[in-house]
Write an enzyme that holds these catalytic residues in place. Structure first.
Site, PDB file in Angstrom:
ATOM      1  N   PHE A 135       0.848  -1.192   0.000  1.00 54.81           N
ATOM      2  CA  PHE A 135       0.000   0.000   0.000  1.00 54.81           C
ATOM      3  C   PHE A 135       0.889   1.250   0.000  1.00 54.81           C
ATOM      4  CE2 PHE A 135      -2.820   3.098   2.081  1.00 54.81           C
ATOM      5  CZ  PHE A 135      -4.006   2.893   1.384  1.00 54.81           C
ATOM      6  N   ASP A 212       1.998  -5.213   8.516  1.00 55.86           N
ATOM      7  CA  ASP A 212       0.810  -4.394   8.332  1.00 55.86           C
ATOM      8  C   ASP A 212      -0.380  -5.353   8.230  1.00 55.86           C
ATOM      9  OD1 ASP A 212      -1.365  -3.022   7.156  1.00 55.86           O
ATOM     10  OD2 ASP A 212      -0.009  -1.486   6.381  1.00 55.86           O
ATOM     11  N   TYR A 237     -10.956   0.640  10.752  1.00 55.51           N
ATOM     12  CA  TYR A 237     -12.182   1.049  10.022  1.00 55.51           C
ATOM     13  C   TYR A 237     -12.500   0.109   8.862  1.00 55.51           C
ATOM     14  CZ  TYR A 237      -8.495   3.363   7.305  1.00 55.51           C
ATOM     15  OH  TYR A 237      -7.341   3.630   6.599  1.00 55.51           O
ATOM     16  N   LYS A 238     -11.672  -0.908   8.647  1.00 57.22           N
ATOM     17  CA  LYS A 238     -11.932  -1.861   7.575  1.00 57.22           C
ATOM     18  C   LYS A 238     -12.791  -2.991   8.128  1.00 57.22           C
ATOM     19  CE  LYS A 238      -8.065  -0.215   4.911  1.00 57.22           C
ATOM     20  NZ  LYS A 238      -6.641  -0.250   4.590  1.00 57.22           N
ATOM     21  N   ARG A 386     -12.023  -4.312  -7.249  1.00 60.53           N
ATOM     22  CA  ARG A 386     -11.758  -5.046  -6.024  1.00 60.53           C
ATOM     23  C   ARG A 386     -13.073  -5.359  -5.327  1.00 60.53           C
ATOM     24  NH1 ARG A 386      -8.023  -2.734  -1.193  1.00 60.53           N
ATOM     25  NH2 ARG A 386      -9.884  -1.461  -1.000  1.00 60.53           N
TER      26      ARG A 386
HETATM   27  C1  LIG Z   1      -5.909   0.929   4.370  1.00 56.16           C
HETATM   28  C2  LIG Z   1      -4.455   0.745   4.527  1.00 56.16           C
HETATM   29  C3  LIG Z   1      -3.680   1.726   5.170  1.00 56.16           C
HETATM   30  C4  LIG Z   1      -4.310   3.012   5.598  1.00 56.16           C
HETATM   31  O1  LIG Z   1      -3.549   3.798   6.466  1.00 56.16           O
HETATM   32  P1  LIG Z   1      -4.228   5.081   7.116  1.00 56.16           P
HETATM   33  O2  LIG Z   1      -3.177   5.746   7.869  1.00 56.16           O
HETATM   34  O3  LIG Z   1      -5.377   4.599   7.955  1.00 56.16           O
HETATM   35  O4  LIG Z   1      -4.771   5.943   6.012  1.00 56.16           O
HETATM   36  C5  LIG Z   1      -2.333   1.446   5.360  1.00 56.16           C
HETATM   37  N1  LIG Z   1      -1.781   0.284   4.930  1.00 56.16           N
HETATM   38  C6  LIG Z   1      -2.522  -0.653   4.293  1.00 56.16           C
HETATM   39  C7  LIG Z   1      -1.876  -1.935   3.837  1.00 56.16           C
HETATM   40  C8  LIG Z   1      -3.866  -0.436   4.055  1.00 56.16           C
HETATM   41  O5  LIG Z   1      -4.585  -1.350   3.417  1.00 56.16           O
END
Ligand SMILES: *Cc1c(COP(=O)(O)O)cnc(C)c1O
Length: 421
Positions: A135, A212, A237-238, A386
């Site tokens: 990401f 992560d 939040y996911k 997705r």
């Molecule tokens: C959604 C996601 C993030 C999001 O990070 P935020 O700081 O909450 O915006 C980070 N890493 C991965 C792999 C994600 O899927």
């Protein structure tokens, strides 16, 4: 508009209905807030749906702890919320004993703190291992830390339809490696990395393993303690339905806590925050990973989802997740491949997380039309659709209906669609 299910082979529609009828978790769908005009929510891996119980929780917070206890509530419960909620996340979803998980910051900031702390704990080692398919925020944070600390990033370029293998990590590891940062479940392909094996390989080279867990927490079974993971962070939040911008969780193995120093030295991570004295002295244990005032309001909704996840159990959630993604792959093969759609996620369910990536050159326009119709997946450039399948809020027929609309839009073709009023 024709019923989108009529565009799918009858056997698949029958299968979706049979899976719903036999689904032991089917009743959990009633717990989520109902929305008019929603045909299929296929993005629960990006923003989980709110629970009905969250309405009452938020409303009663205004009159309760905030409205009537006012600042006294810091002493009464809020000061301990980051670690108390952290322990709950640790127990319900991470496979982590108490005292190792904290809720704070965003995932981005938490990752920065963990990576920076890991690098400082391995002086003289000037390399970090990461992958080009991670990401963006993970890659950007790492680039920042590398520039700040004079480190070199050894980039792995995995197969985009799969992910990082233990062999690829081993090939980069060495006496110069300070840390390895990877996603457990790839945000695009959904590939599940071999977390225990990669963690062990990092340790064998004297490096720290940072994971992560954004697309894992709440969807897959995790056993961080058992796997000997050093550090981890993830979103709430996911699949944990904490609401937009709810704070991240961070995990630091107990054995490392007193050795690690995180870089955002705020008063809330101080050994004695209310002494307000000179000089920073980190708190002992996981509290030292807190920086500023905890986001109490943002911590409320996820409690409702954690209750549900605990009741359903992560093994049952993972089993339904595999069945959902399996049906998505089957529908893609049997009803969408004829239009040129390909599956860009692992076909082996053991290697596939909670979502499925489909590819087609026309998916950007298809997605815009799907959203208008109440079918909500997300588009991942340049050609990815997705399909996120949150097991407690998604049904098999909902998934089939959503993909039926995809079939319909592809059957119409771009020319016909642009000619429509
Ligand atoms: C959604 C996601 C993030 C999001 O990070 P935020 O700081 O909450 O915006 C980070 N890493 C991965 C792999 C994600 O899927």
């Amino acid at each position: 508009m024709a019923d989108p299910l009529t565009l799918l082979p009858e056997a698949l529609v029958g299968k979706a209905r049979a899976l719903d009828a036999a689904d032991p978790l089917a009743a959990y769908r009633d717990e989520f807030v109902e929305v008019d005009g929603l045909v299929a929510y296929l993005d629960g891996n990006s923003l989980g749906r709110p629970l009905k119980t969250t309405r009452e929780r938020l409303a009663s917070f205004v009159d309760g702890p905030w409205g009537s206890r006012l600042i006294r509530a810091w002493d009464e419960s809020w000061m301990d919320a980051p670690t108390e909620l952290g322990d709950l996340i640790g127990r319900v979803v991470l496979g982590a004993a108490p005292g190792q998980t904290v809720v704070a910051d965003s995932t981005t900031v938490m990752l920065y703190k963990l990576v920076r702390a890991a690098v400082a704990a391995r002086p003289g080692r000037e390399e970090i291992i990461a992958d080009t398919q991670n990401f963006p925020t993970d890659r950007y944070v790492l680039e920042g830390v590398a520039a700040e600390c004079g480190l070199r990033i050894r980039w792995i370029s995995p197969d985009p339809a799969a992910g990082v293998t233990v062999e690829q990590v081993r090939a980069e590891l060495g006496p110069r490696t300070a840390a390895v940062l990877l996603s457990h479940v790839a945000y695009k392909s959904a590939y599940v990395a071999d977390l225990p094996a990669i963690t062990a390989a990092a340790h064998a080279a004297g490096a720290l393993a940072i994971w992560d867990l954004c697309h894992s927490a709440g969807a897959l079974e995790l056993a961080l303690d058992e796997a000997g993971v050093d550090l981890a962070a993830g979103c709430t939040y996911k699949y944990l339905n904490g609401g937009p911008g709810s704070p991240a969780f961070g995990y630091v193995a107990r054995r490392l806590q007193d050795e690690l120093r995180q870089p955002i030295q705020g008063w809330m991570g101080h050994a004695e925050p209310f002494a307000m004295g000179p000089g920073y002295e980190p708190a002992s244990g996981i509290r030292r990973f807190i920086s500023g005032t905890p986001p109490i309001v943002g911590m409320l909704p996820m409690r409702d989802m954690l209750t549900l996840v605990e009741r359903a159990g992560t093994p049952a959630i993972r089993a339904k997740s595999i069945a959902l993604t399996g049906l998505a792959v089957e529908i893609a093969d049997e009803a969408l491949a004829a239009y040129g759609v390909t599956v860009a996620s692992p076909r082996d369910p053991a290697l596939r997380g909670g979502h499925v990536l489909l590819e087609h050159p026309d998916f950007e326009r298809v997605t815009a039309e799907l959203w208008r119709r109440g079918v909500i997946p997300d588009f991942r450039p340049p050609r990815g659709l997705r399909i996120g399948l949150s097991p407690l809020s998604t049904s098999f027929t909902e998934l089939a209906a959503g993909l039926g609309h995809v079939a319909q839009l592809l059957a119409e073709g771009p020319d016909r669609r642009s000619a429509l009023p």
